[in-house]
Structures are given as C-alpha cells and as structure tokens.
Scaffold this motif. Sequence first.
Motif, mmCIF file in Angstrom:
data_model
loop_
_atom_site.group_PDB
_atom_site.id
_atom_site.type_symbol
_atom_site.label_atom_id
_atom_site.label_comp_id
_atom_site.label_asym_id
_atom_site.label_seq_id
_atom_site.Cartn_x
_atom_site.Cartn_y
_atom_site.Cartn_z
ATOM 1 N N LYS A 146 0.823 -1.220 0.000
ATOM 2 C CA LYS A 146 0.000 0.000 0.000
ATOM 3 C C LYS A 146 0.849 1.259 0.000
ATOM 4 O O LYS A 146 0.359 2.342 0.303
ATOM 5 C CB LYS A 146 -0.954 -0.006 1.191
ATOM 6 C CG LYS A 146 -0.299 -0.026 2.564
ATOM 7 C CD LYS A 146 -1.358 0.080 3.667
ATOM 8 C CE LYS A 146 -0.764 -0.134 5.039
ATOM 9 N NZ LYS A 146 -1.756 -0.039 6.117
ATOM 10 N N GLU A 147 2.139 1.114 -0.311
ATOM 11 C CA GLU A 147 3.071 2.226 -0.132
ATOM 12 C C GLU A 147 3.087 3.220 -1.286
ATOM 13 O O GLU A 147 3.669 4.288 -1.179
ATOM 14 C CB GLU A 147 4.490 1.675 0.079
ATOM 15 C CG GLU A 147 4.613 0.566 1.108
ATOM 16 C CD GLU A 147 4.070 0.950 2.475
ATOM 17 O OE1 GLU A 147 4.203 2.121 2.849
ATOM 18 O OE2 GLU A 147 3.475 0.071 3.134
ATOM 19 N N ARG A 148 2.526 2.865 -2.444
ATOM 20 C CA ARG A 148 2.592 3.749 -3.600
ATOM 21 C C ARG A 148 1.195 3.957 -4.191
ATOM 22 O O ARG A 148 0.914 3.563 -5.314
ATOM 23 C CB ARG A 148 3.510 3.150 -4.683
ATOM 24 C CG ARG A 148 4.984 3.194 -4.344
ATOM 25 C CD ARG A 148 5.575 4.546 -4.692
ATOM 26 N NE ARG A 148 6.995 4.624 -4.387
ATOM 27 C CZ ARG A 148 7.473 5.099 -3.229
ATOM 28 N NH1 ARG A 148 6.640 5.484 -2.277
ATOM 29 N NH2 ARG A 148 8.766 5.181 -3.024
ATOM 30 N N PRO A 149 0.313 4.621 -3.426
ATOM 31 C CA PRO A 149 -1.039 4.826 -3.942
ATOM 32 C C PRO A 149 -1.050 5.846 -5.084
ATOM 33 O O PRO A 149 -0.133 6.672 -5.190
ATOM 34 C CB PRO A 149 -1.787 5.374 -2.715
ATOM 35 C CG PRO A 149 -0.732 6.068 -1.923
ATOM 36 C CD PRO A 149 0.529 5.244 -2.121
ATOM 37 N N VAL A 150 -2.092 5.779 -5.914
ATOM 38 C CA VAL A 150 -2.297 6.834 -6.911
ATOM 39 C C VAL A 150 -3.400 7.772 -6.445
ATOM 40 O O VAL A 150 -3.719 8.746 -7.114
ATOM 41 C CB VAL A 150 -2.660 6.255 -8.304
ATOM 42 C CG1 VAL A 150 -1.467 5.529 -8.889
ATOM 43 C CG2 VAL A 150 -3.863 5.336 -8.215
ATOM 44 N N CYS A 151 -3.987 7.459 -5.305
ATOM 45 C CA CYS A 151 -5.148 8.185 -4.811
ATOM 46 C C CYS A 151 -5.198 7.973 -3.302
ATOM 47 O O CYS A 151 -4.897 6.880 -2.829
ATOM 48 C CB CYS A 151 -6.371 7.576 -5.493
ATOM 49 S SG CYS A 151 -7.919 8.264 -4.972
ATOM 50 N N ALA B 178 1.810 12.713 -0.410
ATOM 51 C CA ALA B 178 1.283 11.369 -0.186
ATOM 52 C C ALA B 178 1.541 10.442 -1.371
ATOM 53 O O ALA B 178 1.735 9.243 -1.185
ATOM 54 C CB ALA B 178 -0.217 11.447 0.097
ATOM 55 N N LEU B 179 1.528 10.979 -2.581
ATOM 56 C CA LEU B 179 1.698 10.110 -3.744
ATOM 57 C C LEU B 179 3.171 9.886 -4.081
ATOM 58 O O LEU B 179 3.502 9.086 -4.948
ATOM 59 C CB LEU B 179 0.964 10.695 -4.953
ATOM 60 C CG LEU B 179 -0.556 10.856 -4.765
ATOM 61 C CD1 LEU B 179 -1.228 11.318 -6.047
ATOM 62 C CD2 LEU B 179 -1.194 9.556 -4.277
ATOM 63 N N LYS B 183 10.683 7.766 2.321
ATOM 64 C CA LYS B 183 10.768 7.056 3.595
ATOM 65 C C LYS B 183 12.223 6.777 3.916
ATOM 66 O O LYS B 183 12.937 6.182 3.122
ATOM 67 C CB LYS B 183 9.975 5.753 3.525
ATOM 68 C CG LYS B 183 8.470 5.983 3.339
ATOM 69 C CD LYS B 183 7.680 4.727 3.667
ATOM 70 C CE LYS B 183 6.185 5.012 3.661
ATOM 71 N NZ LYS B 183 5.433 3.957 4.344
ATOM 72 N N MET B 204 12.958 3.407 -0.885
ATOM 73 C CA MET B 204 12.001 3.230 0.206
ATOM 74 C C MET B 204 12.504 2.171 1.195
ATOM 75 O O MET B 204 13.122 1.184 0.798
ATOM 76 C CB MET B 204 10.643 2.805 -0.371
ATOM 77 C CG MET B 204 9.558 2.700 0.683
ATOM 78 S SD MET B 204 7.912 2.721 -0.039
ATOM 79 C CE MET B 204 7.892 1.164 -0.929
ATOM 80 N N LEU B 206 11.154 0.005 4.928
ATOM 81 C CA LEU B 206 9.978 -0.346 5.719
ATOM 82 C C LEU B 206 10.375 -1.270 6.874
ATOM 83 O O LEU B 206 11.406 -1.936 6.826
ATOM 84 C CB LEU B 206 8.938 -1.078 4.851
ATOM 85 C CG LEU B 206 8.326 -0.338 3.652
ATOM 86 C CD1 LEU B 206 7.496 -1.301 2.808
ATOM 87 C CD2 LEU B 206 7.461 0.823 4.120
#
Lengths: 175, 435
Positions: A146-151, B178-179, B183, B204, B206
Amino acid sequence: MTSISRSLKFACLSAALILGACTQKKEAVNTAPPPPPAPMASAPAPVTSSILPGSAEDFRVNVGDTVHFGYNEYGIQEADKGILGRQAAWLQKYPAVRVSVEGHADERGTREYNLALGARRANAVKEYLVSQGVSTGRLETVSYGKERPVCTESSESCWSQNRRGVTVVTGGANS
Amino acid sequence: MKRYLVLFAALAALWTAPALFTPALAALQVDVTQGNAQPLPIAIPDFVGDPQLGANVAGVVRADLERSGLFRPLDPRGFAERITNINAVPNFGSWRAVTAQGLVTGQVTQQPDGRLRVDFRLWDVYGQSQMLGLQFFTTPENWRRIAHMVSDAIYERITGEKGYFDTRIVFISESGPALKRVKRLAIMDEDGANPIFLTRGDYMVLTPRFNPTAQMIAYMSYIGNKPRVYLFDIETGKQEMLGNFPNMTFSPRFSPDGNQVALTLETGGNSDIYIMDLRSRAMRRLTSDPAIDTAPSWSPDGRQISFESDRGGSQQIYVMNVDGSGQRRISFGQGANGTPVWSPRGDLLAFTRRTGNVFSIGVMRTDGSGERLITSGGRDEGPTWAPNGRVLMYSRALAGGGGSQIWSVDVTGRNERRVLTPGSASDPAWSPLIQ
C-alpha cells in the motif's frame, strides 16, 4: 512543450478509460468473451503520431499499462484480459523489451499483508502475460503493497484505483 | 559509555531512622496493573550543582515520569523548600504541604577529569525515608542518557517494574507528498530526542526491527527496486542484504538470542515464513501453505513463532513451534487480525485488528483468549512493545494521505499519547534495554 502537453492529454485519456473500465468491473466479470486484442498493425490515430513505436511511451499510452483487482483479490478480471492481451502482443512485437510488473494494494490491510497481496497481483499479471506467450525471463515482479497509492481518499473509487498491477518498461525499448 | 551505580548503603542507613517508625506497608508504590491508577504526585526540583545541567536533567526526569502516566510531577514553581544540599534530610512537612508523595533531589557536578557526576535520592515523603540513592558518571554529552537512567531507577523502585526510558526507537521517517512519499530509516531516543537519519531517502525502507543488543537493525529496503531484507549495523553504518533471493523478502524479526532472523520469502506470488541462521546463512522453511503467511514474531523463549495467515479465508493470527510444527489458529474475533507481536514478558500478543477500514491495536493471551482493543485512533497498526511489556508504540495514519504519526499506549489502554518525531513517522520498533 508541445510533446509534454500532448502526453498530459493522453495520460488523462487513458486514466478516463481505466476509470470507466473500473467502475464497470462488477458487470464485466460475467460477460463471456473479452474483447480481442487491438491489432498492432492498425494505424495509430493522428494524435499519437509523435510517439515512437516500441518506446516506453508507446506502451504506456497506446497499449495501456494498468489493470485493476477486486478487494482482497488477485485474479485477472475479464475486463482486463484485453489490455493484457495487447501488452503481450506488444511485447512479442518488441522482443528486446524487458518489463517489471508492479503489484499494489489499497489501504485496507496491514503493511506486511499488503506487500504479500501486491506480490500475488504482480505475479498474476506476469503469469497471464506468460500464458500469452511472453518469455518469463523478460518479466520481473515487484510489490509495493500500500506504499505507492495513486489516490489517497478512503473511498471505494479511490481504493479501486489503488488495487492495481502496472507493467513498467525497464529496458530494451526504442528511445 | 560506562555506567557506574553506587548505592549509598551506609549513608542511607543513617538517614532512614525515621522509617523505623513507619509501617512498611505504607511504602510508596504504584500498581502498574491498575487500569485507572491515579498518577503519583512527585516533586522533582531542579538538581543542584551546575545550574544549567541540573535544570536539564531534572526536566528530562519530570518529562519521562509524566509521560508514563503513572506519575504526576508537580510544578517546581510551587515548591516552598529550596534544595541546596542533597546530603541533608529534606523538610518532609514542606513537601507534604505541596501534596508531594515522592521527592527526588539531585546534583550534577563536573569532575576534574571532565566527566559529569550525577547523584540523586528518592524520598518517601509520608514515610520520611530515603527509598533510593544512586550516583552516575558520564561524559557531558551523555547527560540525557543519565537523566533517563535516573527515571528508570525511580520507575523501577516505585512500580516494581523495569523502566524503559533509557531505550531507543528505530522507525521510518516520512516526508514529501502522499503520492510520492519519501521514507527514511531513522533512530531516536525513547522520548523523541536525538533523531538521526540512517538512510538518505533515495529508496524506500519499511519495517525496521532491533536485534537484542540494539546494535543491529533488520529492515526492508527497495534498493535497486528490489525489495529485500537488509541488516544495518548502527556502529559502522554498514548495510548488507540478507541472503540473495530472486524474489521479495520482507517482515524480518530477530530471534531472542539474535542469531537468527525470521522473515517472509515470496516465491511465484506466494509468501511463506523462513528462518535464516545468521552465521551459516542457511534458510529453513516453516510454512508451505498456498495462502499468505507473513509477519513472524518470536516468543521470548525462542520456542514459538506467531504469524498471520489468510489460509482460513481471512487474515488471522496463528502460532507454531519454531520448527514449523503445530501450526494453529488463535484469533477468532471480528474482522481481520494481523501483525502479532509477542510481549517481552511472554504473556501477551499485541496485534492489529482491521474491520473494514478501521484499524486498532489489541492484545490477547498467547492462546487467543482475553482479547481486548487498546487504541482509539481507527488507523492504528504495527505494535511494538517496551522492553518491560507494559507500554506499546504503534503507527497512526492520518486520513487522506496526511502522513503518519507514532503513538504510545499503556497495555491497559490508558495514557494514549503521541510520540514526538521530526515530521511524519511510522513503523516504530522499540529497542531492548540498552546495556
């Protein structure tokens, strides 16, 4: 400048198509024959003429790079078999190209679970492309969970966009 | 850094004469298992000696104890007695008058060799006795650590539980939109002080986890767009890929003895749990189910591993023996349950409950019984235990891609509060007690 504004226009167009396909997916699951892959030989529309055939942009804009998945599912949806068929045909036309399939999940899952789910989705796309004749050695997979959403909204329309597999050209393309 | 502990045994005997007349049962104590405990009023005036360092050390001790939720440090501006000599018995009446039940007096002095010397005494105001007297030496730049050690000593003397203030947190520092979130691996003290970035953010990272000596971090990194488990040596800054696998490895966790790492290896889209021996680098497979098996966590005795699996249809918590035998489901509550993490005391598993899009941290006994949810954020995931098993930290996501924060909560569900971090932060992992 011209080419940038054109690319943007194409990006919006393809996004609209994807969204359309996405909102229709429930019904689409039950329709039997997927649309046949678009013949590669068909003359490109005038508006696409500036895109170099066999390039990463050609793949992204004229073939389509993204398919979507149901909630907590990783099966290829009927509605997406057309686009994957076109991806496979394009990859066979340009045999030097290598791709990475990215698997993504929506926010409704823990980080680790979604990494595993994204891997399932990326692998499902890969296996479909292999079943269509693409050699497995040209395909890599990578999960972003879920780390690279487009929305980023917490809504079904947003989640459905984020549950996706994206085929990304990583090498061997015309440029 | 060397740590010196010197008990003032002889002196204490002299001064605690009044305690002989005090019933032993009246001794100052806090029961940490109480769900609704009243925080203990405690007076901690600025330490004498070096005025700046004396104020700094006492300030950190007050903040530590206040943050625990078990103590209520009183405002020093209301104190009637001014401590000038920590070797004199305080005027207990004046401290009773400001409602203090405990009193901490201390002194910070610079030694001729440049080191700092910190002395402190903990007094039972009603019992009119000294409960504790300790002395530490350290280099001046380590004054915060000494302050945390003072807090740990007070916490332990009064609650009977080990303190956790002299510990560190490894976490993921987040920045950017956010997009396109950036990290970075980062580390800080338990109170959020001294944050240090360990990676630059060009790939990235994690789910970092400490090894038992807090010298090594296992984490997942996307270097070269290949998500794999890495080891990071804090002392040397050296990073090393753990094994060389054609597919993704993730969710690492060190065994209690530090010699093995349990992790998840994905093959052909299927995720299963393995154990890697760090010396031989041999991999041993524990699960072979076609379902998602991930998020392994060791029991403190090293004999069992908890994990999450969707083999029953939804994501649930399972436990198995360390050889992979005896796999059994233990969570049967509502929703999906994942990220089980074994308490350092061995008595509880903390986990993430998801119902729809509501995420909460919960705890259950290791057989799955006694389940209860302890956080209220609705977007909470990924618990990590304080080394004493009394407090947890976790990630709290903000709505609309607004980033993430680190929060802490008592295992009772009390005292939920944000941990200050430089910017957005997620995936905290609490260090063991630092030796």
